[in-house]
Write a protein that holds these residues in place. Structure first.
Motif, PDB file in Angstrom:
ATOM      1  N   PHE A 165      -2.470   1.441  -0.828  1.00  0.00           N
ATOM      2  CA  PHE A 165      -1.544   2.202  -1.683  1.00  0.00           C
ATOM      3  C   PHE A 165      -1.706   1.831  -3.158  1.00  0.00           C
ATOM      4  O   PHE A 165      -0.774   1.999  -3.948  1.00  0.00           O
ATOM      5  N   ASN A 191      -3.294   3.087  -5.755  1.00  0.00           N
ATOM      6  CA  ASN A 191      -3.037   4.140  -6.745  1.00  0.00           C
ATOM      7  C   ASN A 191      -2.002   5.136  -6.232  1.00  0.00           C
ATOM      8  O   ASN A 191      -1.952   6.272  -6.686  1.00  0.00           O
ATOM      9  N   ASN A 192      -1.243   4.711  -5.256  1.00  0.00           N
ATOM     10  CA  ASN A 192      -0.305   5.626  -4.612  1.00  0.00           C
ATOM     11  C   ASN A 192       0.960   4.848  -4.230  1.00  0.00           C
ATOM     12  O   ASN A 192       1.264   4.682  -3.050  1.00  0.00           O
ATOM     13  N   ARG A 235       8.220  10.509  -2.403  1.00  0.00           N
ATOM     14  CA  ARG A 235       6.861  10.969  -2.087  1.00  0.00           C
ATOM     15  C   ARG A 235       6.671  11.049  -0.575  1.00  0.00           C
ATOM     16  O   ARG A 235       6.017  11.942  -0.057  1.00  0.00           O
ATOM     17  N   GLU A 248      -6.919   9.672   1.820  1.00  0.00           N
ATOM     18  CA  GLU A 248      -6.210  10.644   0.974  1.00  0.00           C
ATOM     19  C   GLU A 248      -6.804  12.047   1.071  1.00  0.00           C
ATOM     20  O   GLU A 248      -6.101  13.037   0.893  1.00  0.00           O
ATOM     21  N   TYR A 272       7.307  13.036  -8.576  1.00  0.00           N
ATOM     22  CA  TYR A 272       6.278  12.742  -9.588  1.00  0.00           C
ATOM     23  C   TYR A 272       6.759  12.938 -11.026  1.00  0.00           C
ATOM     24  O   TYR A 272       5.985  12.782 -11.961  1.00  0.00           O
ATOM     25  N   GLN A 332      -3.889  16.834  -5.659  1.00  0.00           N
ATOM     26  CA  GLN A 332      -3.798  15.371  -5.646  1.00  0.00           C
ATOM     27  C   GLN A 332      -2.403  14.899  -5.239  1.00  0.00           C
ATOM     28  O   GLN A 332      -2.249  14.050  -4.359  1.00  0.00           O
ATOM     29  N   ARG A 333      -1.380  15.504  -5.843  1.00  0.00           N
ATOM     30  CA  ARG A 333      -0.013  15.096  -5.511  1.00  0.00           C
ATOM     31  C   ARG A 333       0.311  15.425  -4.050  1.00  0.00           C
ATOM     32  O   ARG A 333       0.970  14.641  -3.362  1.00  0.00           O
ATOM     33  N   LEU A 359      -1.556  12.818  -1.891  1.00  0.00           N
ATOM     34  CA  LEU A 359      -0.982  11.470  -1.967  1.00  0.00           C
ATOM     35  C   LEU A 359       0.298  11.386  -1.143  1.00  0.00           C
ATOM     36  O   LEU A 359       0.561  10.380  -0.467  1.00  0.00           O
ATOM     37  N   SER A 360       1.086  12.453  -1.171  1.00  0.00           N
ATOM     38  CA  SER A 360       2.331  12.447  -0.407  1.00  0.00           C
ATOM     39  C   SER A 360       2.069  12.483   1.092  1.00  0.00           C
ATOM     40  O   SER A 360       2.700  11.744   1.855  1.00  0.00           O
ATOM     41  N   THR A 371      -0.491  11.391   2.541  1.00  0.00           N
ATOM     42  CA  THR A 371      -1.026  10.061   2.861  1.00  0.00           C
ATOM     43  C   THR A 371       0.098   9.048   3.061  1.00  0.00           C
ATOM     44  O   THR A 371       0.047   8.213   3.970  1.00  0.00           O
ATOM     45  N   GLN A 372       1.138   9.119   2.213  1.00  0.00           N
ATOM     46  CA  GLN A 372       2.253   8.183   2.376  1.00  0.00           C
ATOM     47  C   GLN A 372       2.936   8.400   3.720  1.00  0.00           C
ATOM     48  O   GLN A 372       3.238   7.444   4.437  1.00  0.00           O
TER      49      GLN A 372
END
Lengths: 261, 351
Positions: free
Chosen positions: B55, B57-58, B64, B137, B175, B183-184, B187-188, B190-191
């Protein structure tokens, strides 16, 4: 070794000094405020020495008809060099530019660089390997730009699509999606270009120069390696065909003119 | 919470905090936004190694994560609206597809593979049966764009999200502004997916001294350690390698596995070693779901293995197992079911 301690300290000092230098260079690359000038690098697609017309039918070196629908490529790591003084300006390597010659706003690169005299330009054609393994990106590297393989991660570094009657594919499409960043599959190519005789980029503070570069699509089919459309109408993954085409297109660029305003 | 887990959590929190500070330094607005959001922590189960995905860069936040969950359950990520991520990844099946061999996709199509369960994904260096995805990601882009899965275009997904005021609100909460981009979105998701951690099965409780195996489970565990654990390594029950386990290639699917990614002949018919956690929920088994029961899988290893040049050397002599041993193994494998995870409301669709 007689003075190991001394040597070691020397090495440490040199290492620190290098680090310091590299930091300074980065800082100056980001903000070339003192005596900054504008440089535009224009890229124009050409076939048979003439500007590319999308949809027009051309012949490659093997007499095979083809037309072009899409022509795009990434580049990064631009360097402006004065080969007399070795003065070099490096654009931040992480800055990637996606060139699409069909779109006038995406067919040139606008740079702010220190005013000076330069007589060579070099860049890396493609997307650096780190960006290929770093997950979700945005900006020019956004996968939504259509230059990204979703099923086998990696960027399509250069793309040439169109049609050819000799292509045994649905609707006779030709699709060359060139990528690959690992080991022998690496299609990243360093492009080093000299300027036409006696021409130089001569930038004064606040002034603007243009470098006009032609990208010759003929080279894709025949430069170092003969690539016949009838045999290879499609390249869709990294590997031998992709690296041969990359070898070919790494010869497509010529600086045709420098304009100092 | 025990000591090791606490320490691991602290390490992740530290990494996340450092990353946030760096982001704060570089991007003031994002940093300000992070301070307004609710940080989440990633807890590493006792005995697990540190995850591969950190995580960095996330930074994990509730906002998120919530956005990722909404996206995971949203059919609009697919072309016709019918195929959210959750259509093939169902919580009751440990996020595999319940009772389906090959996954179904857009326009009545089969995919070529069995949807794997989703848990402990942060420990995977590469994703997919063939390891074609090199970063968690970007994984969602594969099913979203595959013509026989969600069959959608990335730009089209983004436009659909942008048109929905609820999404604009959620992206802003997560964000700091209403910008919606791939990208956003990634990333979400991925979380949400990375927080699906499964480490609370009877096996885990036994390891922690909070449960005991009965004599069958214990015998099965010993057999497992002797005959299976070199590939299905504890505690994640996979070593994340790609191996040819002697499955005859399906003549229709013609799936060569890892070779499709590496173009190397020696990778022919190799697939990632799947985790055995939650195996009772993830049937059918194998990359194409050809086995309906664990017994069929065990029969394959004891008598069915097909020889080929890339067959894993560990399987050259098959894995001889008699009926009693198979019974014990099945008893042990049942201890890998994590009911806490399967029933965890954090991962359930919001009603």
């Amino acid at each position: 070794m007689r003075y190991p301690l001394h040597n070691n300290s020397c090495m440490v000092f040199i290492a620190w000094y290098c680090l310091l230098l590299s930091c300074q260079k980065d800082a100056s690359a980001d903000k070339p405020e003192q005596g900054a000038a504008n440089l535009q690098v224009h890229l124009k697609a050409i076939v048979d020495g003439q500007p590319l017309i999308f949809g027009k039918i051309y012949k490659n070196a093997f007499g095979e008809d083809f037309s072009v629908k899409t022509f795009k490529f990434y580049l990064h790591g631009i360097e402006l060099i004065n080969s007399q003084t070795n003065n070099t300006y490096r654009v931040d390597k992480s800055n990637h530019f996606l060139i699409n010659t069909a779109d006038s706003s995406a067919s040139y690169i606008q740079l702010s660089i220190p005013s000076s005299v330069y007589d060579r330009i070099t860049f890396i054609l493609g997307v650096d390997s780190i960006s290929n393994v770093s997950g979700a990106q945005t900006g020019t590297l956004d996968p939504a730009k259509g230059m990204f393989w979703t099923w086998s991660t990696g960027y399509i570094m250069a793309k040439l699509e169109g049609n050819s009657p000799v292509a045994a594919t649905p609707d006779h499409v030709i699709e060359y999606h060139i990528g690959g960043f690992k080991g022998t599959e690496n299609v990243l190519r360093k492009i080093s270009l000299t300027f036409p005789s006696l021409q130089k980029v001569d930038l004064k503070p606040g002034s603007q120069s243009m470098i006009n570069i032609n990208a010759n699509i003929n080279t894709w089919f025949n430069h170092t390696h003969p690539i016949r459309i009838s045999q290879n109408p499609v390249s869709m993954n990294p590997g031998n065909l992709a690296t041969r085409i990359a070898d070919n297109y790494s010869n497509m660029f010529t600086v045709v003119e420098i304009v100092n305003e | 919470m025990n000591k090791i887990a606490t320490r691991s959590t602290l390490i992740i929190l530290f990494v996340t905090a450092t990353a946030s500070m760096i982001m704060n330094a570089c991007k003031k607005t994002d940093g300000d936004q992070l301070q307004r959001t609710s940080p989440l922590s990633f807890t590493i189960p006792k005995g697990f190694p540190p995850p591969f995905y950190q995580f960095t860069n996330n930074p994990l936040t509730q906002e998120r994560f919530d956005l990722g969950k909404k996206l995971f359950y949203d059919g609009r990520l697919s072309k016709d609206g019918n195929f959210p991520c959750a259509s093939c990844h169902q919580q009751s099946a440990a996020f595999a597809t319940f009772d389906h061999d090959l996954s179904h996709g857009f326009n009545n199509q089969f995919t070529t593979r069995n949807a794997p369960g989703l848990f402990n994904m942060a420990w995977h260096k590469e994703l997919h049966w063939d390891g074609g995805i090199n970063h968690i990601e970007v994984q969602p882009l594969a099913p979203i764009t595959a013509a026989n899965e969600m069959a959608e275009d990335i730009n089209s997904v983004i436009s659909k999200l942008q048109a929905d005021p609820k999404y604009r609100r959620m992206f802003k909460l997560a964000y700091g502004d209403e910008t919606i981009n791939s990208q956003r979105m990634l990333l979400s998701i991925t979380q949400f997916v990375s927080l699906m951690v499964s480490g609370d099965s009877k096996y885990d409780k036994m390891k922690a001294g909070k449960a005991t195996f009965n004599v069958y489970e214990e015998s099965g565990y010993k057999l497992f350690q002797a005959k299976c654990a070199s590939c299905h390594q504890e505690p994640l029950f996979t070593d994340f390698t790609y191996r040819n386990n002697g499955l005859k290639m399906n003549a229709f699917l013609k799936d060569f596995g890892r070779m499709r990614i590496t173009n190397q002949k020696e990778d022919s018919l190799k697939f990632k070693v799947p985790s055995l956690r939650n195996i009772f929920q993830t049937f059918p088994y194998a990359h194409d779901g050809r086995f309906n029961s664990i017994n069929q899988v065990l029969d394959h290893y004891s008598t069915g293995i097909q020889d080929s040049p890339s067959l894993d050397p560990l399987l050259k002599n098959k894995i001889p197992l008699n009926a009693t041993e198979k019974f014990y193994l099945v008893q042990f494998l049942a201890t890998l079911t994590d009911s806490t995870f399967i029933n965890d409301k954090r991962f359930a669709e919001q009603q």
